[in-house]
Design a protein around this motif. Sequence first.
Motif, PDB file in Angstrom:
ATOM      1  N   SER A   1      -4.102   4.550  -2.967  1.00 60.71           N
ATOM      2  CA  SER A   1      -3.060   3.526  -2.796  1.00 60.71           C
ATOM      3  C   SER A   1      -3.672   2.139  -2.642  1.00 60.71           C
ATOM      4  CB  SER A   1      -2.211   3.839  -1.560  1.00 60.71           C
ATOM      5  OG  SER A   1      -1.623   5.118  -1.667  1.00 60.71           O
ATOM      6  N   VAL A   2      -4.811   2.075  -1.950  1.00 58.13           N
ATOM      7  CA  VAL A   2      -5.486   0.785  -1.781  1.00 58.13           C
ATOM      8  C   VAL A   2      -6.029   0.306  -3.129  1.00 58.13           C
ATOM      9  CG1 VAL A   2      -7.301  -0.460  -0.559  1.00 58.13           C
ATOM     10  CG2 VAL A   2      -6.075   1.386   0.606  1.00 58.13           C
TER      11      VAL A   2
ATOM     12  N   LEU B   1       4.619   5.392  -8.181  1.00 59.88           N
ATOM     13  CA  LEU B   1       5.448   4.768  -7.136  1.00 59.88           C
ATOM     14  C   LEU B   1       5.601   3.265  -7.344  1.00 59.88           C
ATOM     15  CD1 LEU B   1       3.962   6.556  -3.969  1.00 59.88           C
ATOM     16  CD2 LEU B   1       6.048   7.154  -5.208  1.00 59.88           C
ATOM     17  N   ASN B   2       4.923   2.716  -8.351  1.00 60.62           N
ATOM     18  CA  ASN B   2       4.892   1.267  -8.553  1.00 60.62           C
ATOM     19  C   ASN B   2       5.427   0.911  -9.937  1.00 60.62           C
ATOM     20  OD1 ASN B   2       3.266  -0.102  -6.193  1.00 60.62           O
ATOM     21  ND2 ASN B   2       2.226   1.837  -6.609  1.00 60.62           N
TER      22      ASN B   2
ATOM     23  N   THR C   1       3.069  14.384   2.532  1.00 60.40           N
ATOM     24  CA  THR C   1       1.868  13.700   3.001  1.00 60.40           C
ATOM     25  C   THR C   1       2.225  12.336   3.571  1.00 60.40           C
ATOM     26  OG1 THR C   1       0.533  14.832   1.335  1.00 60.40           O
ATOM     27  CG2 THR C   1      -0.431  12.891   2.361  1.00 60.40           C
ATOM     28  N   ASP C   2       2.183  12.235   4.907  1.00 60.57           N
ATOM     29  CA  ASP C   2       2.534  11.002   5.602  1.00 60.57           C
ATOM     30  C   ASP C   2       1.293  10.168   5.866  1.00 60.57           C
ATOM     31  OD1 ASP C   2       5.184  11.763   5.721  1.00 60.57           O
ATOM     32  OD2 ASP C   2       4.980  12.701   7.698  1.00 60.57           O
ATOM     33  N   GLN C   3       1.484   8.856   5.784  1.00 63.13           N
ATOM     34  CA  GLN C   3       0.408   7.912   6.078  1.00 63.13           C
ATOM     35  C   GLN C   3       0.995   6.854   6.998  1.00 63.13           C
ATOM     36  OE1 GLN C   3      -2.402   8.788   4.393  1.00 63.13           O
ATOM     37  NE2 GLN C   3      -1.843   9.450   2.327  1.00 63.13           N
ATOM     38  N   VAL C   4       0.276   6.505   8.056  1.00 67.21           N
ATOM     39  CA  VAL C   4       0.782   5.501   8.993  1.00 67.21           C
ATOM     40  C   VAL C   4      -0.277   4.418   9.210  1.00 67.21           C
ATOM     41  CG1 VAL C   4       1.709   5.056  11.300  1.00 67.21           C
ATOM     42  CG2 VAL C   4       2.234   7.222  10.156  1.00 67.21           C
ATOM     43  N   ILE C   5       0.140   3.170   9.013  1.00 68.79           N
ATOM     44  CA  ILE C   5      -0.710   2.001   9.246  1.00 68.79           C
ATOM     45  C   ILE C   5      -0.130   1.246  10.432  1.00 68.79           C
ATOM     46  CG2 ILE C   5      -1.653  -0.124   8.255  1.00 68.79           C
ATOM     47  CD1 ILE C   5      -0.781   0.894   5.478  1.00 68.79           C
TER      48      ILE C   5
ATOM     49  N   LEU D   1      -5.284   3.497  11.390  1.00 61.81           N
ATOM     50  CA  LEU D   1      -4.748   4.297  10.294  1.00 61.81           C
ATOM     51  C   LEU D   1      -4.678   5.749  10.724  1.00 61.81           C
ATOM     52  CD1 LEU D   1      -6.925   2.804   7.392  1.00 61.81           C
ATOM     53  CD2 LEU D   1      -4.506   2.325   7.869  1.00 61.81           C
ATOM     54  N   ALA D   2      -3.562   6.399  10.423  1.00 58.61           N
ATOM     55  CA  ALA D   2      -3.413   7.852  10.633  1.00 58.61           C
ATOM     56  C   ALA D   2      -2.994   8.419   9.279  1.00 58.61           C
ATOM     57  CB  ALA D   2      -2.370   8.137  11.707  1.00 58.61           C
ATOM     58  N   LEU D   3      -3.956   8.994   8.587  1.00 57.25           N
ATOM     59  CA  LEU D   3      -3.780   9.331   7.175  1.00 57.25           C
ATOM     60  C   LEU D   3      -3.626  10.829   6.965  1.00 57.25           C
ATOM     61  CD1 LEU D   3      -6.588   6.981   5.818  1.00 57.25           C
ATOM     62  CD2 LEU D   3      -4.154   6.462   6.173  1.00 57.25           C
ATOM     63  N   GLY D   4      -2.516  11.220   6.361  1.00 53.53           N
ATOM     64  CA  GLY D   4      -2.336  12.625   6.014  1.00 53.53           C
ATOM     65  C   GLY D   4      -3.278  13.060   4.909  1.00 53.53           C
ATOM     66  N   SER D   5      -3.618  12.159   4.026  1.00 54.53           N
ATOM     67  CA  SER D   5      -4.567  12.455   2.951  1.00 54.53           C
ATOM     68  C   SER D   5      -5.440  11.237   2.709  1.00 54.53           C
ATOM     69  CB  SER D   5      -3.827  12.811   1.657  1.00 54.53           C
ATOM     70  OG  SER D   5      -4.702  12.693   0.542  1.00 54.53           O
TER      71      SER D   5
ATOM     72  N   GLU E   1      -5.539  10.209  -1.133  1.00 50.53           N
ATOM     73  CA  GLU E   1      -4.301   9.584  -1.598  1.00 50.53           C
ATOM     74  C   GLU E   1      -4.123   8.184  -1.023  1.00 50.53           C
ATOM     75  OE1 GLU E   1      -0.793  12.036  -1.148  1.00 50.53           O
ATOM     76  OE2 GLU E   1      -1.722  13.720  -2.188  1.00 50.53           O
ATOM     77  N   PHE E   2      -4.552   7.982   0.228  1.00 51.25           N
ATOM     78  CA  PHE E   2      -4.426   6.634   0.787  1.00 51.25           C
ATOM     79  C   PHE E   2      -5.435   5.693   0.144  1.00 51.25           C
ATOM     80  CE2 PHE E   2      -5.128   3.229   3.875  1.00 51.25           C
ATOM     81  CZ  PHE E   2      -3.819   2.787   4.029  1.00 51.25           C
TER      82      PHE E   2
ATOM     83  N   LEU F   1       0.827  -1.219   0.000  1.00 51.77           N
ATOM     84  CA  LEU F   1       0.000   0.000   0.000  1.00 51.77           C
ATOM     85  C   LEU F   1       0.854   1.258   0.000  1.00 51.77           C
ATOM     86  CD1 LEU F   1      -2.647  -1.092   2.641  1.00 51.77           C
ATOM     87  CD2 LEU F   1      -2.934  -1.036   0.155  1.00 51.77           C
TER      88      LEU F   1
ATOM     89  N   THR G   1       2.730   9.408   0.387  1.00 56.89           N
ATOM     90  CA  THR G   1       2.057   9.229  -0.899  1.00 56.89           C
ATOM     91  C   THR G   1       2.273  10.412  -1.835  1.00 56.89           C
ATOM     92  OG1 THR G   1       0.025   9.981   0.181  1.00 56.89           O
ATOM     93  CG2 THR G   1       0.302   7.599  -0.107  1.00 56.89           C
TER      94      THR G   1
ATOM     95  N   ALA H   1      -3.149  -1.077  -5.338  1.00 57.04           N
ATOM     96  CA  ALA H   1      -2.663  -2.415  -4.936  1.00 57.04           C
ATOM     97  C   ALA H   1      -3.679  -3.489  -5.331  1.00 57.04           C
ATOM     98  CB  ALA H   1      -2.375  -2.459  -3.434  1.00 57.04           C
TER      99      ALA H   1
ATOM    100  N   PRO I   1       4.438   1.936  -1.021  1.00 55.50           N
ATOM    101  CA  PRO I   1       5.754   1.509  -1.512  1.00 55.50           C
ATOM    102  C   PRO I   1       6.874   2.457  -1.113  1.00 55.50           C
ATOM    103  CG  PRO I   1       4.244   2.037  -3.343  1.00 55.50           C
ATOM    104  CD  PRO I   1       3.442   2.090  -2.090  1.00 55.50           C
TER     105      PRO I   1
END
Lengths: 328, 328
Positions: free
Chosen positions: B284-285, B25-26, A265-269, B273-277, B280-281, A140, A261, B288, A142
């Motif tokens: 990403s899902v 990114l992929n 823009t940070d994303q944390v799982i 989940l702590a999502l900056g956007s 965009e997240f 999710l 992303t 994938a 990369p």
Amino acid sequence: MANPIRIGIVGYGNLGRGVEACIGLNPDLQLVGVFTRRSPESVIPLHAHTAVFALDELSTRTTEIDVLILCGGSKNDLPEQSPQLAAQFSLVDSFDTHARIPEHFDAVDATARASATTALISAGWDPGLFSINRVFGEALLPDGASYTFWGRGLSQGHSDAIRRVPGVAGGVQYTVPSDAAIAAVRSGSRPELTTRQKHTRECFVVLEPGADADAVRTAIITMPHYFDDYDTTVTVIDAETLARDHAAMPHGGFVIRSGTTSAGTDQVIEYSLALGSNPEFTASVLVAYARAVHRMNQQGQFGAKTVFDVPPGLLSPKSAAELRAELL
Amino acid sequence: MANPIRIGIVGYGNLGRGVEACIGLNPDLQLVGVFTRRSPESVIPLHAHTAVFALDELSTRTTEIDVLILCGGSKNDLPEQSPQLAAQFSLVDSFDTHARIPEHFDAVDATARASATTALISAGWDPGLFSINRVFGEALLPDGASYTFWGRGLSQGHSDAIRRVPGVAGGVQYTVPSDAAIAAVRSGSRPELTTRQKHTRECFVVLEPGADADAVRTAIITMPHYFDDYDTTVTVIDAETLARDHAAMPHGGFVIRSGTTSAGTDQVIEYSLALGSNPEFTASVLVAYARAVHRMNQQGQFGAKTVFDVPPGLLSPKSAAELRAELL
């Protein structure tokens, strides 16, 4: 409800007991019995109605069992049992020697394919649920970094190591993740963390009569591989305290993926487990995967499998339509 | 590396832009272009080299695209587009009207099966990743309770609702999970929580000239369905502050399963989940899952699918053997 899925337990220690208890919580599963290398009369199951058989009897019961759950150890039992039993049974094991997983997979795959059985290896929480979350994290995000922390929890291997130190009559070791390290990871800063920064180790030991506490402490904290790379504390306690406060087997941990992303823009799982009993939770994972293994075998998916190969819906007793309506 | 998987984006708002960024990114994915109902010249993509086509052109490019990622809305776009486009393309959508998922699934399944395409509906994080964790939670801890908390995050629907209030020139709404409620759930006590106890709502509004702040506040906090069941705060800000501090679209949340495996033994599984956007997240899902959809189509798995049907390993660009060696 359809016919229950018939389960056999191979090996009866803490993990086997956990599987026995867990099957009782799942009405679609039925326990055929425990199969043991010990004398069956010497095994006292949790439930009086649980049947106990000699391991040799397994080969006469191939038509009575849908899935075996192997509860032996990764060092000596599973490398031999899983490939051998996969010739007659679909099965789940919890093989957890990470470095040897590829060779274990290949050995099990060969017999399972030849025998039209389905054999899922390395189920549990790590390897297992944590592994799944490492795969999701990478796929999710990369552009990111993955972190696994373990604990606070009792480590069987490290507890065994301290009990081998001269002068130690008994003891346990807890692996403790560093709050500061976890906070840094959660912040999205992608820190590079040394082994010492990620975890500390807490030992509680009972001394033998006349043993020197300082000598024991030094022997523990300098022990190569086990303790020398960590900040380790050693607390001397008495036997009564050990029995009263340290008999449970709590564990758990965290898998965190921190990624970006787009610029800024940070994303944390984050995935975490707080387990009152490590063996009972591991058993719960094995039991859910036994359900999935039976379904995959019925679909004609033969050979060795891992948790990466299992669609999540197959773990649930509910139908795909029920899951879509209730849980999606 | 094998041939890249060729992706088309249908619809180009925040989500479509997120998909465009994520494909970059992929390395195993290749963007064919963006397909839009607008005039293609009016669409400015993130990257100058991204091709933009009229939606009508899709039917002439069936051999150039492996998977479409549908980035339209669940209310009007996807109920029409997903069943229709599944007749020619494998696809992923993010249909998120929970109550209508079964009928959407059936409509997409009919055309996808008839056309030998693979169409994964309702990907994203809820529905999506959170749903997977609800299934795991129930399957692993049958004696337990599941909790989903959302936020802290910007809710598009609630922001739209406050902007329709007379006297409001602009505004945003954040859904905020209650720390006390989360702490109670984590403790394993399985609390019964009312809507009001689980989340609060924070509104930031810019007033129209001459509007009455108290009247606006009352209109918001008493609005049926959206706010009347919650503790809601309304803060008046100026247009500059709104533009400066509230333009991002953060979101996230928690899925927690608390259960018991034997008397007195609590186990807690938490996914957060702590999502900056958020867009965009979510993108990403979708990306994938587009990889997984292409592989499932190549395996002959046709029809509508959901995240419950997808083995985790298919989300990763790595092979099954690489995953077993590196991540299990």
